[in-house]
Design a protein around this motif. Structure first.
Motif, short mmCIF file in Angstrom:
data_model
loop_
_atom_site.label_atom_id
_atom_site.label_comp_id
_atom_site.label_asym_id
_atom_site.label_seq_id
_atom_site.Cartn_x
_atom_site.Cartn_y
_atom_site.Cartn_z
N HIS A 41 -1.26 -5.51 6.42
CA HIS A 41 -2.65 -5.39 6.91
C HIS A 41 -2.67 -4.82 8.32
O HIS A 41 -1.68 -4.90 9.04
CB HIS A 41 -3.29 -6.78 7.03
CG HIS A 41 -3.32 -7.59 5.79
ND1 HIS A 41 -4.44 -7.71 5.01
CD2 HIS A 41 -2.37 -8.35 5.20
CE1 HIS A 41 -4.19 -8.51 3.99
NE2 HIS A 41 -2.94 -8.91 4.07
N HIS A 177 -3.17 -3.80 1.83
CA HIS A 177 -4.42 -4.46 1.45
C HIS A 177 -5.34 -3.45 0.76
O HIS A 177 -6.03 -3.79 -0.20
CB HIS A 177 -5.08 -5.03 2.72
CG HIS A 177 -6.05 -6.13 2.44
ND1 HIS A 177 -6.83 -6.68 3.42
CD2 HIS A 177 -6.39 -6.76 1.28
CE1 HIS A 177 -7.60 -7.62 2.87
NE2 HIS A 177 -7.34 -7.68 1.58
N ASP A 187 -7.12 -1.23 5.14
CA ASP A 187 -5.89 -1.47 5.91
C ASP A 187 -4.67 -1.52 4.99
O ASP A 187 -4.80 -1.96 3.85
CB ASP A 187 -6.00 -2.75 6.75
CG ASP A 187 -6.33 -4.00 5.92
OD1 ASP A 187 -7.23 -3.94 5.06
OD2 ASP A 187 -5.66 -5.03 6.13
#
Ligand code: ZN
Length: 275
Positions: A41, A177, A187
């Motif tokens: 992330h 993600h 992300d």
């Protein structure tokens, strides 16, 4: 920089992993055989420290296992056998709710940026110089835009952390993600070298772990028609028409009962039919 995961599921090593902010709100443990994945992330935040503090806050319905600052500082918020709340609504590879399967690593990064004169602005008003912005197309989008770069220290720390995790748990996939929450999350985005990163880690892991490393050796097909596939699975696509009996091949790799062989083409075949 060298880390390992101890029996209480905390990272140990040098430089010291910070435990200043702990997500005590996360109590559930993974089921047996999990985690088997790592999700990468970005924080879209101001600093590694502020993001670690935010994600550990008892009133915030989000968290992660690890936060890595831009100078490479590693914060661990929860033991790695504990489910944290980094994935949210997610779906990939026939699974939903990836929190139950994966370790979440958050990298301090401001996320998408907007050009303003010779500066670049984040959603929270952060200002970044030109050398911290890249202009690139996200894998889920079709127009380029500006993204905050990651630092080399940060990517290296992420790699060392992932290797330590992979030495402790049977990690099969490293995903962004953006891949498990397509359309909802962007992300880590195009500034993070996700494809190269996971290929390096997962390939090396397979060679040292699941598969035997074989020196190239010669073989011969001993069945009438031998299917040759893109990967070591009956579900993988066929590379070409089947190999014929008596065909000579070079065996270059082995995993899960399959050989990777080379003739004029390259692919995976059931090893029972090569002598
Ligand atoms: Zn995320």
């Amino acid at each position: 920089m060298n880390y390992s995961v101890n029996n209480e599921h905390w990272l140990e090593g040098e430089p010291v992993v910070k435990r200043d902010y702990l997500a005590a709100k996360n109590k559930s443990k993974f089921a047996a055989n999990f985690p088997d994945s790592i999700i990468i992330h970005f924080t879209a935040g101001r600093s590694g420290q502020s993001s670690a503090k935010y994600l550990a806050d008892p009133s915030v319905k989000a968290s992660a296992h690890i936060v890595i600052g831009r100078e490479g500082t590693v914060y661990q918020l929860a033991p790695l056998d504990t489910i944290t709340w980094h994935a949210g609504v997610s779906s990939y590879g026939g699974r939903n709710n990836w929190n139950e399967y994966s370790i979440g690593i958050e990298l301090d990064n401001a996320g998408p940026l907007t050009k303003a004169g010779n500066e670049y602005l984040s959603w929270f008003g952060g200002r970044y110089p030109e050398n911290e912005a890249i202009y690139d197309i996200h894998r889920n989008e079709n127009q380029p835009r500006y993204w905050h770069t990651f630092t080399q220290l940060q990517i290296e720390a992420c790699e060392v952390v992932c290797r330590a995790i992979m030495a402790k748990y049977a990690i099969k996939s490293i995903l962004g993600h953006e891949e498990i929450s397509v359309g909802r999350k962007v992300d880590p985005g195009p500034a993070f070298p996700l494809d190269k990163f996971r290929e390096q880690l997962l390939t090396q892991n397979r060679q040292s772990g699941e598969s035997l490393e074989v020196a190239p050796q010669e073989g011969e097909v001993i069945t009438d028609k031998l299917n040759i596939r893109e990967d070591a699975s009956v579900h993988a696509r066929l590379v070409s028409s089947p190999l014929a009996q008596g065909q000579k091949v070079t065996i270059v790799d082995e995993k899960n009962g399959w050989y990777k062989v080379k003739t004029e083409i390259e692919g995976w075949v059931n090893k029972a039919y090569v002598r």
